[in-house]
Scaffold this motif. Structure first.
Motif, PDB file in Angstrom:
ATOM      1  N   ARG A  26       0.823  -1.208   0.000  1.00  0.00           N
ATOM      2  CA  ARG A  26       0.000   0.000   0.000  1.00  0.00           C
ATOM      3  C   ARG A  26       0.858   1.259   0.000  1.00  0.00           C
ATOM      4  NH1 ARG A  26      -5.759  -0.962   1.096  1.00  0.00           N
ATOM      5  NH2 ARG A  26      -5.845   1.304   0.976  1.00  0.00           N
ATOM      6  N   GLY A  27       1.913   1.241  -0.842  1.00  0.00           N
ATOM      7  CA  GLY A  27       2.732   2.429  -1.019  1.00  0.00           C
ATOM      8  C   GLY A  27       3.727   2.695   0.081  1.00  0.00           C
ATOM      9  N   LEU A  28       3.895   1.750   1.019  1.00  0.00           N
ATOM     10  CA  LEU A  28       4.838   1.930   2.114  1.00  0.00           C
ATOM     11  C   LEU A  28       5.843   0.786   2.095  1.00  0.00           C
ATOM     12  CD1 LEU A  28       5.262   3.877   4.587  1.00  0.00           C
ATOM     13  CD2 LEU A  28       4.123   2.137   5.965  1.00  0.00           C
ATOM     14  N   THR A  29       7.116   1.087   2.337  1.00  0.00           N
ATOM     15  CA  THR A  29       8.126   0.048   2.424  1.00  0.00           C
ATOM     16  C   THR A  29       8.012  -0.671   3.761  1.00  0.00           C
ATOM     17  OG1 THR A  29       9.657   1.252   0.994  1.00  0.00           O
ATOM     18  CG2 THR A  29      10.602  -0.427   2.418  1.00  0.00           C
ATOM     19  N   VAL A  30       7.969  -1.987   3.722  1.00  0.00           N
ATOM     20  CA  VAL A  30       7.896  -2.820   4.924  1.00  0.00           C
ATOM     21  C   VAL A  30       9.209  -3.576   5.068  1.00  0.00           C
ATOM     22  CG1 VAL A  30       6.719  -4.738   6.077  1.00  0.00           C
ATOM     23  CG2 VAL A  30       5.402  -3.082   4.743  1.00  0.00           C
ATOM     24  N   SER A  31       9.767  -3.553   6.261  1.00  0.00           N
ATOM     25  CA  SER A  31      11.003  -4.264   6.550  1.00  0.00           C
ATOM     26  C   SER A  31      10.723  -5.383   7.545  1.00  0.00           C
ATOM     27  CB  SER A  31      12.039  -3.291   7.129  1.00  0.00           C
ATOM     28  OG  SER A  31      13.180  -3.984   7.588  1.00  0.00           O
ATOM     29  N   TYR A  32      11.273  -6.574   7.288  1.00  0.00           N
ATOM     30  CA  TYR A  32      11.107  -7.693   8.217  1.00  0.00           C
ATOM     31  C   TYR A  32      12.476  -8.244   8.610  1.00  0.00           C
ATOM     32  CZ  TYR A  32      11.638 -10.486   3.918  1.00  0.00           C
ATOM     33  OH  TYR A  32      12.094 -11.034   2.746  1.00  0.00           O
ATOM     34  N   SER A  33      12.524  -8.993   9.702  1.00  0.00           N
ATOM     35  CA  SER A  33      13.804  -9.470  10.212  1.00  0.00           C
ATOM     36  C   SER A  33      13.599 -10.768  10.979  1.00  0.00           C
ATOM     37  CB  SER A  33      14.415  -8.421  11.152  1.00  0.00           C
ATOM     38  OG  SER A  33      13.630  -8.318  12.336  1.00  0.00           O
ATOM     39  N   ALA A  34      14.669 -11.220  11.617  1.00  0.00           N
ATOM     40  CA  ALA A  34      14.588 -12.440  12.422  1.00  0.00           C
ATOM     41  C   ALA A  34      13.672 -12.253  13.622  1.00  0.00           C
ATOM     42  CB  ALA A  34      15.984 -12.845  12.884  1.00  0.00           C
ATOM     43  N   ASN A  35      13.384 -11.000  13.985  1.00  0.00           N
ATOM     44  CA  ASN A  35      12.519 -10.727  15.135  1.00  0.00           C
ATOM     45  C   ASN A  35      11.045 -10.683  14.757  1.00  0.00           C
ATOM     46  OD1 ASN A  35      14.704 -10.439  16.942  1.00  0.00           O
ATOM     47  ND2 ASN A  35      15.041  -8.337  16.230  1.00  0.00           N
ATOM     48  N   THR A  36      10.748 -10.781  13.467  1.00  0.00           N
ATOM     49  CA  THR A  36       9.364 -10.743  13.010  1.00  0.00           C
ATOM     50  C   THR A  36       8.666 -12.067  13.297  1.00  0.00           C
ATOM     51  OG1 THR A  36       9.931  -9.200  11.235  1.00  0.00           O
ATOM     52  CG2 THR A  36       7.849 -10.399  11.021  1.00  0.00           C
ATOM     53  N   THR A  37       7.462 -12.001  13.836  1.00  0.00           N
ATOM     54  CA  THR A  37       6.648 -13.194  14.081  1.00  0.00           C
ATOM     55  C   THR A  37       5.797 -13.482  12.859  1.00  0.00           C
ATOM     56  OG1 THR A  37       6.559 -12.745  16.461  1.00  0.00           O
ATOM     57  CG2 THR A  37       4.865 -14.216  15.559  1.00  0.00           C
ATOM     58  N   TRP A  38       5.749 -14.745  12.422  1.00  0.00           N
ATOM     59  CA  TRP A  38       4.991 -15.144  11.244  1.00  0.00           C
ATOM     60  C   TRP A  38       3.812 -15.999  11.660  1.00  0.00           C
ATOM     61  CZ3 TRP A  38       6.693 -13.329   6.472  1.00  0.00           C
ATOM     62  CH2 TRP A  38       7.957 -12.727   6.481  1.00  0.00           C
ATOM     63  N   LYS A  39       2.682 -15.806  10.982  1.00  0.00           N
ATOM     64  CA  LYS A  39       1.476 -16.580  11.282  1.00  0.00           C
ATOM     65  C   LYS A  39       0.859 -17.093   9.990  1.00  0.00           C
ATOM     66  CE  LYS A  39      -2.953 -16.351  13.757  1.00  0.00           C
ATOM     67  NZ  LYS A  39      -3.878 -15.487  14.529  1.00  0.00           N
ATOM     68  N   ASP A  40       0.413 -18.351  10.031  1.00  0.00           N
ATOM     69  CA  ASP A  40      -0.214 -19.005   8.875  1.00  0.00           C
ATOM     70  C   ASP A  40       0.714 -19.030   7.671  1.00  0.00           C
ATOM     71  OD1 ASP A  40      -2.504 -19.441  10.348  1.00  0.00           O
ATOM     72  OD2 ASP A  40      -3.458 -17.589   9.671  1.00  0.00           O
ATOM     73  N   GLY A  41       2.006 -19.063   7.917  1.00  0.00           N
ATOM     74  CA  GLY A  41       2.998 -19.120   6.856  1.00  0.00           C
ATOM     75  C   GLY A  41       4.357 -18.781   7.424  1.00  0.00           C
ATOM     76  N   SER A  42       5.363 -18.754   6.567  1.00  0.00           N
ATOM     77  CA  SER A  42       6.718 -18.471   7.018  1.00  0.00           C
ATOM     78  C   SER A  42       7.387 -17.512   6.044  1.00  0.00           C
ATOM     79  CB  SER A  42       7.540 -19.759   7.110  1.00  0.00           C
ATOM     80  OG  SER A  42       7.680 -20.347   5.817  1.00  0.00           O
TER      81      SER A  42
END
Length: 404
Positions: free
Chosen positions: A357-373
């Motif tokens: 939605r027009g915004l950069t999203v950053s993820y890392s090892a600290n991100t929690t994943w649900k219903d997928g990985s």
């Protein structure tokens, strides 16, 4: 990308009709607001019943304001010129007013019928004070905070602002400190005119000039000059992009008055912009009667400039409060201030970023994943992301990503 108060005493765009004539009349003259329709343009309909919500957009997947998810699929969206817009014009951090069905408090949802939005300032940056997290434009001081959203065209946040860069500011006016507190900042490189909302001072009807903050404005050739123009009035002006003899030239005045209509349910979050007492004040220009309200944190902190959340109903243009809550900034920055739903694009598995939605999203090892990985993340994936803004305000740092 492109988008989308106030003074202690002003000609508010939101005229509060009397609920107790003296109280309403006093607060009508104090505090401003954003997102009004000028004379001309189409006139949005007014919802006579249902709910009213005012606050900054904190998420999408519908539109999320004050923790409530509003279905905006059938809503009529208007900018502050009264022009019809689409839902895609609504941006994270923009302040909106929503007329909707009654809110399902159990599910935290409602159906929006009318959404209005508008910015406070469009103009060229004059100077940046990184140490104070402020910058100036059109003679006004704008403050950025940890929750100010910078458009992704302004990578680096405050450091991306340079003298002469034209930007659009979505903000609330902090009358106690005399600054605009920005909720969203985006570039406006294609601006054909500038815009400013503020309090009239030093009015000279002979020279046809007045001041707003540190700017001198000349309205000698302006159209739609309001008959209520006076010192202390809150106005919205469109300006020519080139000053003349050190003065900004006013092209026209926007109409800052509008009746919100009655709503049996209302919730607003914002800054107290006019104050008589802890039970009689206004929030972003809306008069509040809190004489029968409960105050969870007591009344001592309910002062000019305080950030509050108010619940109640709007009767004859006045917010009749049942609850007043002082917003706790200590709850900010815990990882889930913002929420986005949408389709992943521009995935970069090396940098661990994608666009949503027009915004950069950053993820890392600290991100929690649900219903997928993480390994399942791909362009085209539909996800829900919750997180906080990065230090520069231009990236959402994901604390949780859920596949939908």
């Amino acid at each position: 990308m492109s988008s989308t108060s106030r003074p202690s005493c002003s000609s508010s765009r939101l005229w509060a009709a009397a609920l107790g004539v003296v109280f309403a009349a006093a607060l009508v003259a104090c505090g401003g607001g954003g997102g009004a329709e000028p004379a001309g343009g189409s006139t949005p309909p007014v919802t006579a019943t249902g709910s009213f919500t005012s606050g900054a957009i904190s998420g999408f997947g519908s539109i999320i304001v004050n923790g409530v998810r509003f279905d905006d699929s059938g809503a009529q969206v208007y900018d502050d010129d009264g022009n019809r817009r689409g839902s895609d014009d609504l941006k994270l951090g923009a302040h909106v007013e929503i007329e909707a069905s009654r809110i399902d408090r159990t599910g935290g949802s409602g159906t929006a019928t009318v959404i209005r939005y508008g910015s406070e300032i469009v103009g060229p940056v004059t100077a940046v004070n990184s140490a104070a997290s402020t910058f100036t434009l059109l003679g006004q001081t704008v403050e950025t905070t940890s929750t100010t959203v910078f458009d992704d065209s302004l990578a680096g946040g405050l450091s991306a602002l340079t003298a002469g860069l034209v930007v659009e500011i979505h903000a609330q006016w902090d009358a106690a400190r005399g600054v605009y507190v920005a909720s969203r900042i985006e570039d406006k490189l294609n601006a054909t005119s500038y815009k400013l909302r503020g309090t009239v001072a030093n009015l000279d009807t002979t020279a046809r000039t007045f001041s707003i903050g540190g700017a001198v404005l000349n309205y000698g050739t302006a159209t739609s000059v309001p008959t209520t123009l006076a010192n202390g009035a809150w106005v919205r002006v469109n300006l020519q992009t080139t000053p003349s003899n050190g003065q900004w030239v006013v092209s026209n005045f926007g109409n800052e008055s509008r009746s919100r209509g009655d709503h049996s349910e209302a919730e607003i979050k914002g800054i107290i912009t006019a104050w008589t007492s802890a039970t009689q004040f206004s929030v972003d220009g809306l008069a509040v009667d809190a004489s029968s309200a409960t105050f969870r944190e007591g009344t001592a902190g309910v002062v000019l400039g305080a950030r509050v959340e108010v619940e109640g109903a709007i009767v004859n243009g006045v917010m009749v409060a049942t609850k007043v809550h002082l917003e706790d900034h200590s709850s900010r920055g815990r990882g889930e201030d913002y929420e986005l739903h949408g389709t992943v694009s521009a995935l970069n598995t090396t940098a661990k970023t994608f666009s949503l939605r027009g915004l950069t999203v950053s993820y890392s090892a600290n991100t929690t994943w649900k219903d997928g990985s993480e390994s399942q993340l791909a362009n085209g994936s539909r996800v829900e992301v919750k997180g906080d803004l990065s230090s520069d305000g231009a990236t959402l740092t994901a604390s949780r990503i859920e596949f939908e």
